[in-house]
Motif scaffolding. Structure first.
Motif, PDB file in Angstrom:
ATOM      1  N   ARG A  35       0.841  -1.198   0.000  1.00  0.00           N
ATOM      2  CA  ARG A  35       0.000   0.000   0.000  1.00  0.00           C
ATOM      3  C   ARG A  35       0.875   1.246   0.000  1.00  0.00           C
ATOM      4  O   ARG A  35       1.976   1.248   0.549  1.00  0.00           O
ATOM      5  N   GLU A  36       0.371   2.281  -0.614  1.00  0.00           N
ATOM      6  CA  GLU A  36       1.079   3.550  -0.640  1.00  0.00           C
ATOM      7  C   GLU A  36       0.060   4.680  -0.524  1.00  0.00           C
ATOM      8  O   GLU A  36      -0.973   4.664  -1.201  1.00  0.00           O
ATOM      9  N   ILE A  37       0.338   5.666   0.319  1.00  0.00           N
ATOM     10  CA  ILE A  37      -0.529   6.819   0.498  1.00  0.00           C
ATOM     11  C   ILE A  37       0.131   8.011  -0.171  1.00  0.00           C
ATOM     12  O   ILE A  37       1.242   8.400   0.179  1.00  0.00           O
ATOM     13  N   VAL A  38      -0.544   8.580  -1.187  1.00  0.00           N
ATOM     14  CA  VAL A  38       0.031   9.661  -1.989  1.00  0.00           C
ATOM     15  C   VAL A  38      -0.946  10.844  -2.016  1.00  0.00           C
ATOM     16  O   VAL A  38      -2.087  10.683  -2.425  1.00  0.00           O
ATOM     17  N   PRO A  39      -0.522  12.065  -1.667  1.00  0.00           N
ATOM     18  CA  PRO A  39       0.693  12.307  -0.886  1.00  0.00           C
ATOM     19  C   PRO A  39       0.443  11.961   0.565  1.00  0.00           C
ATOM     20  O   PRO A  39      -0.719  11.862   0.970  1.00  0.00           O
ATOM     21  N   PRO A  40       1.460  11.802   1.384  1.00  0.00           N
ATOM     22  CA  PRO A  40       1.222  11.527   2.805  1.00  0.00           C
ATOM     23  C   PRO A  40       0.462  12.675   3.457  1.00  0.00           C
ATOM     24  O   PRO A  40       0.661  13.832   3.108  1.00  0.00           O
ATOM     25  N   GLY A  41      -0.422  12.352   4.371  1.00  0.00           N
ATOM     26  CA  GLY A  41      -1.128  13.386   5.116  1.00  0.00           C
ATOM     27  C   GLY A  41      -2.596  13.496   4.732  1.00  0.00           C
ATOM     28  O   GLY A  41      -3.182  12.588   4.139  1.00  0.00           O
ATOM     29  N   THR A  58      -3.231   4.000  -2.773  1.00  0.00           N
ATOM     30  CA  THR A  58      -3.008   3.166  -3.945  1.00  0.00           C
ATOM     31  C   THR A  58      -2.257   1.910  -3.523  1.00  0.00           C
ATOM     32  O   THR A  58      -1.688   1.846  -2.438  1.00  0.00           O
ATOM     33  N   TYR A  59      -2.281   0.932  -4.393  1.00  0.00           N
ATOM     34  CA  TYR A  59      -1.549  -0.309  -4.135  1.00  0.00           C
ATOM     35  C   TYR A  59      -0.515  -0.513  -5.226  1.00  0.00           C
ATOM     36  O   TYR A  59      -0.740  -0.200  -6.395  1.00  0.00           O
ATOM     37  N   ILE A  60       0.623  -1.036  -4.829  1.00  0.00           N
ATOM     38  CA  ILE A  60       1.719  -1.303  -5.746  1.00  0.00           C
ATOM     39  C   ILE A  60       1.906  -2.804  -5.849  1.00  0.00           C
ATOM     40  O   ILE A  60       1.896  -3.507  -4.842  1.00  0.00           O
ATOM     41  N   ASP A  61       2.069  -3.288  -7.063  1.00  0.00           N
ATOM     42  CA  ASP A  61       2.324  -4.716  -7.264  1.00  0.00           C
ATOM     43  C   ASP A  61       3.768  -5.042  -6.883  1.00  0.00           C
ATOM     44  O   ASP A  61       4.693  -4.280  -7.182  1.00  0.00           O
ATOM     45  N   GLY A  62       3.950  -6.171  -6.236  1.00  0.00           N
ATOM     46  CA  GLY A  62       5.289  -6.680  -6.033  1.00  0.00           C
ATOM     47  C   GLY A  62       5.808  -7.272  -7.329  1.00  0.00           C
ATOM     48  O   GLY A  62       5.090  -8.020  -8.006  1.00  0.00           O
ATOM     49  N   GLN A  63       7.025  -6.945  -7.689  1.00  0.00           N
ATOM     50  CA  GLN A  63       7.592  -7.362  -8.971  1.00  0.00           C
ATOM     51  C   GLN A  63       8.627  -8.468  -8.783  1.00  0.00           C
ATOM     52  O   GLN A  63       9.294  -8.538  -7.749  1.00  0.00           O
ATOM     53  N   GLY A  71      11.558  -2.468  -1.136  1.00  0.00           N
ATOM     54  CA  GLY A  71      11.797  -1.083  -0.744  1.00  0.00           C
ATOM     55  C   GLY A  71      10.726  -0.138  -1.255  1.00  0.00           C
ATOM     56  O   GLY A  71      10.947   1.066  -1.351  1.00  0.00           O
ATOM     57  N   ARG A  72       9.548  -0.665  -1.566  1.00  0.00           N
ATOM     58  CA  ARG A  72       8.483   0.135  -2.161  1.00  0.00           C
ATOM     59  C   ARG A  72       7.552   0.707  -1.086  1.00  0.00           C
ATOM     60  O   ARG A  72       7.601   0.311   0.072  1.00  0.00           O
ATOM     61  N   GLY A  73       6.653   1.601  -1.527  1.00  0.00           N
ATOM     62  CA  GLY A  73       5.650   2.148  -0.626  1.00  0.00           C
ATOM     63  C   GLY A  73       6.283   2.919   0.516  1.00  0.00           C
ATOM     64  O   GLY A  73       7.227   3.691   0.331  1.00  0.00           O
ATOM     65  N   ASP A  74       5.763   2.697   1.726  1.00  0.00           N
ATOM     66  CA  ASP A  74       6.274   3.417   2.896  1.00  0.00           C
ATOM     67  C   ASP A  74       7.407   2.652   3.569  1.00  0.00           C
ATOM     68  O   ASP A  74       7.525   2.617   4.783  1.00  0.00           O
ATOM     69  N   ASN A  75       8.264   2.056   2.743  1.00  0.00           N
ATOM     70  CA  ASN A  75       9.414   1.318   3.267  1.00  0.00           C
ATOM     71  C   ASN A  75      10.346   2.211   4.074  1.00  0.00           C
ATOM     72  O   ASN A  75      10.530   3.387   3.772  1.00  0.00           O
ATOM     73  N   VAL A  76      10.914   1.628   5.112  1.00  0.00           N
ATOM     74  CA  VAL A  76      12.027   2.239   5.828  1.00  0.00           C
ATOM     75  C   VAL A  76      13.184   1.242   5.748  1.00  0.00           C
ATOM     76  O   VAL A  76      13.026   0.078   6.097  1.00  0.00           O
ATOM     77  N   THR A  77      14.320   1.697   5.263  1.00  0.00           N
ATOM     78  CA  THR A  77      15.494   0.830   5.211  1.00  0.00           C
ATOM     79  C   THR A  77      16.275   0.991   6.504  1.00  0.00           C
ATOM     80  O   THR A  77      16.776   2.081   6.800  1.00  0.00           O
ATOM     81  N   LEU A  78      16.340  -0.079   7.276  1.00  0.00           N
ATOM     82  CA  LEU A  78      17.106  -0.058   8.527  1.00  0.00           C
ATOM     83  C   LEU A  78      18.585  -0.196   8.169  1.00  0.00           C
ATOM     84  O   LEU A  78      18.974  -1.156   7.502  1.00  0.00           O
TER      85      LEU A  78
END
Length: 196
Positions: free
Chosen positions: A96-102, A108-113, A160-167
């Motif tokens: 899932r992705e929220i565009v724009p945040p807030g 919207t939804y993003i397909d995993g590739q 790393g898509r959507g609201d990913n956070v890379t630790l």
């Protein structure tokens, strides 16, 4: 609804000792075929977290480890592992992705590739441990130990898509000193020596 996942695992390994058993060297390569992997998603209404099945994924890589008694007072152990875990098939509406945040945003939804890296697993991991036996003093046997462990970066969302956070990757250092007698031992230690 989601179903059980299934893996088919292949592994080839080597276990060996060298130099009159002073050096132990182990290694393996692996390939895991993952059917119907369970991954995190969210409901279309309310954004409640749910588990869904992706079509397929794989995990492949290798690891190597060594244990070396350099001499009577020095021992070195080390290991390294590489793991590539990724989707092998399209996973519709996975992220899932929220565009724009807030406020007044659109969901919207993003397909995993295919080729998207799976979350929660570092690609690189390594460890180093050194033990040095100090001369006996005050009737006690003394060991000085040092250890370092490295963990590579980790994704929180597939690919790393959507609201990913890379630790980010990090390395921890530990140090200890052990005093040992016949019936007891005392260890003085510092964990996370460099405050990472």
């Amino acid at each position: 609804q989601y179903t059980a996942d299934k893996t088919t695992n292949y592994e080839l390994g080597l276990r060996s000792q060298w130099f009159d058993r002073a050096l132990t060297l182990n290694a393996s390569v692996f390939y895991i075929d993952w059917s119907d992997p369970q991954v995190q998603s969210a409901t279309a209404v309310g954004l409640q977290p749910i588990i869904i099945n992706a079509a397929g994924a794989r995990s492949q890589g290798f690891d190597i480890s060594a244990d070396w008694n350099v001499n009577e007072v020095l021992n070195i152990r080390a290991s390294y592992a590489f793991t590539e875990a990724e989707l092998t098939d399209l996973a519709p509406r996975l992220i899932r992705e929220i565009v724009p945040p807030g406020f007044q945003s659109t969901l919207t939804y993003i397909d995993g590739q295919p080729g998207d890296r799976l979350p929660g697993s570092p690609e690189h991991q390594a460890n180093l441990f050194v033990t040095y036996t100090l001369p006996s003093w005050a009737g006690l046997d003394w060991d000085l130990n040092y250890g370092a462990s490295y963990t590579g970066d980790v994704l929180t969302r597939t690919g790393g898509r959507g609201d990913n956070v890379t630790l980010p990757s990090y390395t921890l250092h530990n140090l200890s000193l052990t005093a040992e007698a016949d019936a007891w031992a005392v260890t003085f230690y510092v964990r996370n020596l460099l405050d990472e």
